[in-house]
Scaffold this motif. Structure first.
Motif, PDB file in Angstrom:
ATOM      1  N   ALA A   1      -3.169  12.593 -79.074  1.00 39.30           N
ATOM      2  CA  ALA A   1      -3.634  13.277 -78.554  1.00 39.30           C
ATOM      3  C   ALA A   1      -3.661  14.439 -77.837  1.00 39.30           C
ATOM      4  N   ARG A   2      -1.646  14.242 -78.092  1.00 36.01           N
ATOM      5  CA  ARG A   2      -1.187  14.421 -77.551  1.00 36.01           C
ATOM      6  C   ARG A   2       0.066  15.191 -78.472  1.00 36.01           C
ATOM      7  N   ASP A   3      -0.735  15.867 -80.171  1.00 31.66           N
ATOM      8  CA  ASP A   3       0.030  16.131 -81.003  1.00 31.66           C
ATOM      9  C   ASP A   3       0.470  17.112 -80.655  1.00 31.66           C
ATOM     10  N   PRO A   4      -0.775  17.998 -80.363  1.00 32.10           N
ATOM     11  CA  PRO A   4      -0.052  19.505 -80.289  1.00 32.10           C
ATOM     12  C   PRO A   4       0.797  19.888 -79.635  1.00 32.10           C
ATOM     13  N   GLU A   5       1.038  19.043 -78.445  1.00 33.79           N
ATOM     14  CA  GLU A   5       2.274  20.022 -77.686  1.00 33.79           C
ATOM     15  C   GLU A   5       3.999  19.581 -78.309  1.00 33.79           C
ATOM     16  N   ARG A   6       3.865  19.110 -79.172  1.00 36.28           N
ATOM     17  CA  ARG A   6       5.026  18.717 -79.932  1.00 36.28           C
ATOM     18  C   ARG A   6       5.060  18.907 -81.396  1.00 36.28           C
ATOM     19  N   GLU A   7       4.297  20.205 -81.821  1.00 40.02           N
ATOM     20  CA  GLU A   7       4.025  20.554 -83.760  1.00 40.02           C
ATOM     21  C   GLU A   7       4.953  21.392 -83.812  1.00 40.02           C
ATOM     22  N   ALA A   8       5.078  22.589 -82.972  1.00 38.48           N
ATOM     23  CA  ALA A   8       6.032  23.505 -83.948  1.00 38.48           C
ATOM     24  C   ALA A   8       7.707  23.004 -83.681  1.00 38.48           C
ATOM     25  N   GLN A   9       7.881  22.091 -82.837  1.00 33.09           N
ATOM     26  CA  GLN A   9       9.012  21.266 -82.883  1.00 33.09           C
ATOM     27  C   GLN A   9       9.638  20.441 -84.307  1.00 33.09           C
TER      28      GLN A   9
END
Length: 244
Positions: free
Chosen positions: A26-34
């Motif tokens: 559920a929190r994967d989008p928070e670090r997608e760019a990194q």
């Protein structure tokens, strides 16, 4: 994923792993760019069948990012938890022919003996801070250097300590103090709560093994020719280095 005995994570429990993966996904989008940047920093041609070690691979999120950039990559996913690797197998089923699987414990030397290196890259995310031991992380960087091919890369997206307590406090102000760590929202055995309560108190701004400058110094000491911080969002930091 990786944990020491006194840590509160119960990685070998299938139920715990399932709850952890649901929360993390559920929190994967928070670090997608990194994670995308991590993969792009591997200094190899995009069509090459590079050999990659995903260290503490968990549910396969880092391997997925690598495969998005290097579709021919051959990846060894190593983790302490067979339950976590089961989630990675499901996530990466379309790439099954490119994957190898290994169980290993990063808390002591010898984890690399059965991995059949060397590798063009070692990648990791949200793993090494769970060792809770700066001396062990420092030694581990040297062990990672030994499994890398000449010119190989180590790229690590992990939590590092801030520069001091006032910086930590300001991070909390910016982020909002009502949100607690994901793992504290998960039910866990009473014995884990008791073990954590009995552990020596550590100031919140020193809860990880080291700060960024210390990590970079340890990488240089381990033999990496070029090291850098590539992205930083509060404590979550993408850093690493290239071998000569």
């Amino acid at each position: 994923m990786q944990a020491r005995a006194q840590d509160h994570h119960d990685w070998k429990s299938a139920d715990y792993a399932e709850r952890w993966v649901a929360d993390a996904t559920a929190r994967d989008p928070e670090r997608e760019a990194q994670l995308a940047l991590l993969a792009q920093l591997i200094p190899q041609p995009r069509d090459a069948a590079i050999r990659v070690l995903d260290m503490g691979a968990g549910y396969g999120i880092v391997s997925a990012a690598v495969l998005n950039v290097f579709p021919a990559a051959q990846i060894t996913l190593m983790d302490y938890s067979a339950a976590m690797l089961d989630h990675a197998r499901a996530r990466l089923a379309a790439h099954a022919g490119q994957l190898r699987w290994a169980l290993g414990d990063l808390s002591a030397p010898g984890w690399e003996r059965e991995l059949q290196g060397p590798f063009d890259a070692v990648v990791s995310a949200a793993v090494l801070h769970n060792l809770r031991d700066g001396a062990r992380v420092r030694a581990l960087y040297g062990e990672i250097a030994k499994v890398l091919a000449p010119g190989g890369a180590f790229l690590n997206l992990d939590h590092v300590n801030p520069g001091g307590p006032r910086i930590e406090e300001q991070y909390a102000v910016i982020r909002g103090t009502g949100r607690q760590g994901a793992m504290r929202r998960l039910a866990r055995p009473q014995a884990m709560d008791e073990a954590e309560a009995a552990a020596p108190a550590v100031p919140r701004w020193q809860r990880y093994p080291a700060d960024l400058p210390t990590n970079l110094a340890w990488l240089r000491e381990a033999g990496f020719a070029e090291v850098d911080c590539f992205s930083k969002e509060f404590q979550r930091t993408l850093f690493g280095g290239y071998m000569p």
